[in-house]
Design an enzyme around this catalytic site. Structure first.
Site, short mmCIF file in Angstrom:
data_model
loop_
_atom_site.label_atom_id
_atom_site.label_comp_id
_atom_site.label_asym_id
_atom_site.label_seq_id
_atom_site.Cartn_x
_atom_site.Cartn_y
_atom_site.Cartn_z
N GLY A 67 0.83 -1.20 0.00
CA GLY A 67 0.00 0.00 0.00
C GLY A 67 0.86 1.25 0.00
N GLY A 115 0.49 -5.24 0.49
CA GLY A 115 -0.69 -5.22 -0.37
C GLY A 115 -0.49 -5.94 -1.68
N GLU A 138 5.45 -5.67 7.53
CA GLU A 138 4.75 -4.63 8.29
C GLU A 138 5.34 -4.33 9.66
OE1 GLU A 138 2.12 -5.95 5.09
OE2 GLU A 138 3.33 -7.01 6.57
N ASP A 146 -1.33 -7.77 7.22
CA ASP A 146 -2.76 -7.66 6.92
C ASP A 146 -3.02 -8.26 5.54
OD1 ASP A 146 -1.51 -5.62 5.47
OD2 ASP A 146 -3.14 -4.20 5.75
#
Length: 353
Positions: A67, A115, A138, A146
């Site tokens: 992301g 992502g 992350e 995630d």
């Protein structure tokens, strides 16, 4: 470059191509890109002439580096909540990819992180090359895996997934295959031929067979050589005990890993360990994504995510000041708070009990 150009769509034969087109930003995902991919899947699902979808990244560096964390940083600093809306749509897209009714081919060439894993590793035909580096990094920025990453890593053999989740380390093609993050190894020089051959496929079964025809055996996985100490150390109950075992293990790589973990944000480490272990007990990707959304929202409101992005991306001083700074100061109640339901703000992919 405008938002429309950030995702390119075109059809070759019976295959709809989705190309992430922000090469200067390593094809990092924005909210508009997530929406465009979702709309493209609408088109592909409804069009009987489309037998498969293929996702790839523009440029030579990779599919997608994750992301757009700079945007997340700016959003949090300004007190806005656009990042939460982004995650809501992104996680729904991740779930949709996993359930997509037609073959979803992901060319995981080069860097595939965060992502990028979410828009590729939930597909049913995942291709890696000798250039692939796949990671959920992350924890290094004060966040938690995630996009369904906790589910993917929880199902990796032994404690390999726990190791990758906590350290954020990338794996090569062979490591991705070993951990269940990919299905086929295709040398990068064969990708153009593969894409051309896929355009000639007229049925889903032909898509799968074509990829198999272009695939070759992957090199040996370096990660497999470390499986013994990884499984031995990461079965410990807490992050502190994991680090103690790594320190005392005797394998040089284990000691190096212990020192690496001690530099990472204590809250992220403890929440990540809990998230992966909870994900093992969940019965679906959707349940894992619901859990990840709760954790992401709580992390967004915390200190370490903004500080981690500042230190790594904004100021690039590589000297984050984590809060709390010590593992012993992260209480069990604080970890549990990240998993509490969000009420009306729940992602809601799984029906309420």
């Amino acid at each position: 470059m405008n938002d429309v150009e950030s995702v390119l769509l075109h059809t070759e034969g019976h295959v709809l191509h989705i190309t992430l087109n922000r090469p200067r930003a390593l094809n990092a995902l924005t909210h508009s890109m997530v929406r465009t991919i979702d709309e493209a899947l609408d088109l592909a699902a409804a069009d009987d002439a489309v037998v498969a979808v293929l996702i790839s990244g523009a440029g030579e560096r990779g599919l997608c580096a994750g992301g757009d964390i700079r945007s997340i940083y700016e959003d949090a600093r300004a007190g806005r909540r656009a990042s939460v809306d982004f995650w809501r749509d992104e996680y729904r897209l991740n779930a949709r990819i996993a359930r997509f009714p037609k073959p979803y081919v992901a060319l995981m060439d080069g860097l595939v992180m965060g992502g990028g894993v979410g828009v590729s590793a939930h597909g049913d035909i995942r291709v890696v090359t000798e250039r692939s580096r796949v990671a959920m990094p992350e924890t290094g920025i004060g966040f938690v895996p995630d996009v369904g990453g906790t589910r993917l890593l929880a199902t990796a053999p032994g404690e390999l997934g726990t190791h990758l989740a906590l350290t954020g380390r990338p794996v090569d093609a062979a490591g991705a295959l070993l951990c269940g993050l990919a299905d086929h190894f295709v040398p990068s020089h064969r990708l153009p031929g593969l894409v051309q051959a896929l355009a000639r496929c007229a049925a889903p079964a032909e898509v799968t067979e074509t990829v198999r025809r272009y695939a070759t055996p992957a090199p040996d996985a370096e990660l497999a050589a470390h499986r013994t100490w990884i499984d031995r150390c990461y079965t410990a109950a807490t992050v502190e005990e994991i680090i103690e075992r790594l320190t005392d293990d005797g394998a040089p790589e284990a000691g190096e890993t212990a020192r690496e973990l001690l530099a990472l944000p204590p809250t992220s480490l403890k929440v990540t360990l809990e998230a992966v272990r909870r994900a093992r007990r969940l019965d679906s990707l959707e349940a894992a994504l619901d859990q990840e959304f709760r954790v992401s929202c709580r992390a967004f409101d915390g200190h370490d995510l903004v500080e981690g992005v500042r230190a790594r991306i904004i100021d690039k001083d590589r000297s984050p000041m984590w809060d709390p700074a010590r593992l012993g100061d992260v209480t069990a109640d604080e970890v549990a708070r990240h998993f509490q339901p969000l009420g009306e703000l729940e992602l809601g992919l799984c029906p309420a009990p």
